[in-house]
Design an enzyme around this catalytic site. Structure first.
Site, short mmCIF file in Angstrom:
data_model
loop_
_atom_site.label_atom_id
_atom_site.label_comp_id
_atom_site.label_asym_id
_atom_site.label_seq_id
_atom_site.Cartn_x
_atom_site.Cartn_y
_atom_site.Cartn_z
N CYS A 30 0.80 -1.22 0.00
CA CYS A 30 0.00 0.00 0.00
C CYS A 30 0.83 1.27 0.00
O CYS A 30 0.29 2.37 -0.09
CB CYS A 30 -0.94 -0.01 1.20
SG CYS A 30 -2.01 -1.46 1.22
N HIS A 70 -2.93 7.77 6.65
CA HIS A 70 -3.15 6.45 6.08
C HIS A 70 -4.56 5.98 6.44
O HIS A 70 -5.29 5.51 5.58
CB HIS A 70 -2.10 5.47 6.59
CG HIS A 70 -2.15 4.13 5.96
ND1 HIS A 70 -2.07 3.94 4.60
CD2 HIS A 70 -2.29 2.88 6.51
CE1 HIS A 70 -2.15 2.65 4.33
NE2 HIS A 70 -2.29 1.99 5.46
N GLU A 103 -1.28 4.89 14.14
CA GLU A 103 -0.91 6.08 13.37
C GLU A 103 -1.21 7.36 14.14
O GLU A 103 -0.40 8.30 14.14
CB GLU A 103 -1.65 6.11 12.03
CG GLU A 103 -1.24 7.31 11.18
CD GLU A 103 -1.93 7.37 9.83
OE1 GLU A 103 -1.49 8.15 8.96
OE2 GLU A 103 -2.94 6.65 9.64
N LYS A 115 -9.81 7.96 2.72
CA LYS A 115 -10.22 6.56 2.52
C LYS A 115 -11.63 6.31 3.04
O LYS A 115 -12.26 5.31 2.66
CB LYS A 115 -9.24 5.61 3.23
CG LYS A 115 -7.89 5.47 2.55
CD LYS A 115 -7.05 4.41 3.25
CE LYS A 115 -5.67 4.26 2.61
NZ LYS A 115 -4.78 5.39 2.95
N HIS A 170 -9.89 1.90 0.31
CA HIS A 170 -8.44 1.76 0.30
C HIS A 170 -8.00 1.26 -1.07
O HIS A 170 -8.28 0.12 -1.44
CB HIS A 170 -8.03 0.78 1.40
CG HIS A 170 -6.55 0.72 1.64
ND1 HIS A 170 -5.63 1.42 0.89
CD2 HIS A 170 -5.82 0.02 2.57
CE1 HIS A 170 -4.42 1.18 1.33
NE2 HIS A 170 -4.50 0.33 2.35
N PHE A 175 1.69 -3.57 3.98
CA PHE A 175 2.06 -4.90 4.47
C PHE A 175 3.57 -5.07 4.35
O PHE A 175 4.21 -4.56 3.43
CB PHE A 175 1.36 -5.99 3.66
CG PHE A 175 -0.10 -6.19 4.02
CD1 PHE A 175 -0.72 -5.45 5.00
CD2 PHE A 175 -0.85 -7.16 3.36
CE1 PHE A 175 -2.06 -5.65 5.32
CE2 PHE A 175 -2.18 -7.38 3.66
CZ PHE A 175 -2.79 -6.62 4.64
#
Length: 412
Positions: A164, A304, A315, A336, A341, A400
């Protein structure tokens, strides 16, 4: 890093669940509209999640030749369409030699739908029925490759693959390519189209997706206490990055300057963020150091913020620890909540929204944020856009494998 040459953004292109242009997507975002809907392209009866944030009416654009569409995965088509808009917006084509123009349009997953379809063909009909366009129509670097071939760009051509964070890396490394003289223009961004049965099943198996099937538009809810996973999105975002002095010579429209690029890794877990937020903090600190601007000058963070239980908290705490008391004045939101996403394309679409926030002095909201889980006490932009004089914006994308990218865009 001391930038040898300054880099600015002179063109933007976007295919998103909110619209098939930058302006239409931005309009929906600032109005707090969701692009999520029930999936109709395949049967979801046996799936835990039956919805996603989908691109609508893409074929109506008529910008992809039907013959090429049959030979390429949808993520390549999205990336090409976004690049077409960005290139037309920038108007740089008659100013540079082709060897000084490069492309880096990335993807986190690439042609998953094409791979899935050909696996079925192999099993049911045998190896001789596989298309010769299967491999070149699905591998990740072919979004960049097709764009370069379409326009005859001979400069650097690559795709950054970091889950991502892919588009964030592509934008950051493209800026550095210009800064160090490898190119004068880079077409940079990301594209993703992983909304296939295999993609949905895989993310469901990982317990990553929301299962709020009765209300898809309310499913993506970063920082809300009732969040239950992210909403899978699709689309592409492309930025035209250009060396400043050359852009000025041709009187280019300049949206913003790329002032900071920071990277890190959690080195912790294949999918979960480090609970102490070490990677997120390092990426943000590195971007600030690269930008040479004080942290008090960051006015907005497009986070994010995926709507996952652990990720949002980590975060937000990392933001508080990096910015300390300055965090009180930073408007923090996650687009998002509206786009879902977009995986490897997330950093591109969110960079575009960040740049539009600067140009419009307006911060899009985090929708569905009705009951904040806000331990870090951030200044969250809940449900309604906020006006503010925006000079610099940070965009975070984490992936990831623990990979992290923070980008900073500033008013020019």
């Amino acid at each position: 890093m001391d930038q040898k040459r300054r880099v600015v953004v002179t063109g933007l292109g976007l295919i998103s669940p909110l619209g098939n242009t930058v302006d239409s997507s931005w309009k929906e975002a600032i109005e707090g509209k969701s692009g999520a809907e029930l999936i109709s392209k395949f049967d979801t009866e046996n799936f835990l999640t039956k919805f996603g944030a989908t691109v609508k009416n893409f074929k109506d654009l008529n910008c992809i030749d039907p013959k090429e569409a049959r030979r390429t995965d949808l993520f390549i088509q999205y990336g090409t369409a976004a690049a077409i808009e960005a290139i037309e917006d920038s108007g740089f084509m008659d100013f540079y030699e082709s060897k000084r123009i490069g492309v880096s349009v990335s993807s986190g997953i690439g042609g998953l739908e094409t791979i899935e379809e050909n696996a079925i063909i192999l099993k049911e009909r045998g190896p001789r029925k596989i298309s010769p366009f299967f491999v070149p129509g699905s591998i990740i670097n072919m979004a960049s490759g097709n764009i370069a071939i379409k326009y005859g760009f001979n400069g650097p051509n690559l795709s950054m693959v970091s889950a991502c964070s892919s588009a964030g890396h592509s934008i950051g490394y493209s800026a550095r390519s210009i800064s160090y003289g490898d190119a004068d223009v880079m077409i940079a961004g990301g594209a993703e189209a992983a909304m296939s049965p295999l993609g949905m099943a895989g993310f469901n198996a990982a317990k990553a997706l929301s299962t709020r099937n009765d209300s898809p538009k309310e499913a993506s809810r970063p920082w809300d206490k009732e969040r239950d996973g992210f909403v899978l999105g699709e689309g592409a975002g492309v930025l035209i990055l250009e060396e400043l002095e050359s852009a000025k010579k041709r009187s280019a429209k300049i949206y913003a300057e790329v002032t900071g690029f920071g990277m890190s890794d959690d080195a912790f877990h294949i999918t979960a963020p480090a609970e102490d937020g070490i990677g997120a903090k390092l990426a943000m600190k590195n971007a600030l150091a690269d930008s040479k601007i004080d942290q008090s000058e960051i006015d907005h963070i497009n986070a994010h913020g995926t709507s996952t239980p652990l990720g949002d908290i980590v975060e937000s705490i990392a933001i508080r620890e990096v910015f300390k008391d300055n965090a009180d004045s930073i408007l923090v939101s996650s687009t998002k909540s509206m786009t879902g996403h977009l995986l490897g394309a997330a950093g591109a679409i969110e960079s575009i929204f960040s740049i539009y926030a600067i140009n419009n002095n307006l911060v899009p909201p985090t929708i569905n944020l009705n009951n904040p889980d806000n331990e870090a006490k951030l200044n969250l932009v809940a449900n309604t856009s906020k006006e503010k004089d925006i000079k610099s914006v940070m965009n975070n994308t984490f992936g990831f494998g623990g990979t992290n990218v923070s980008l900073i865009f500033s008013e020019f």
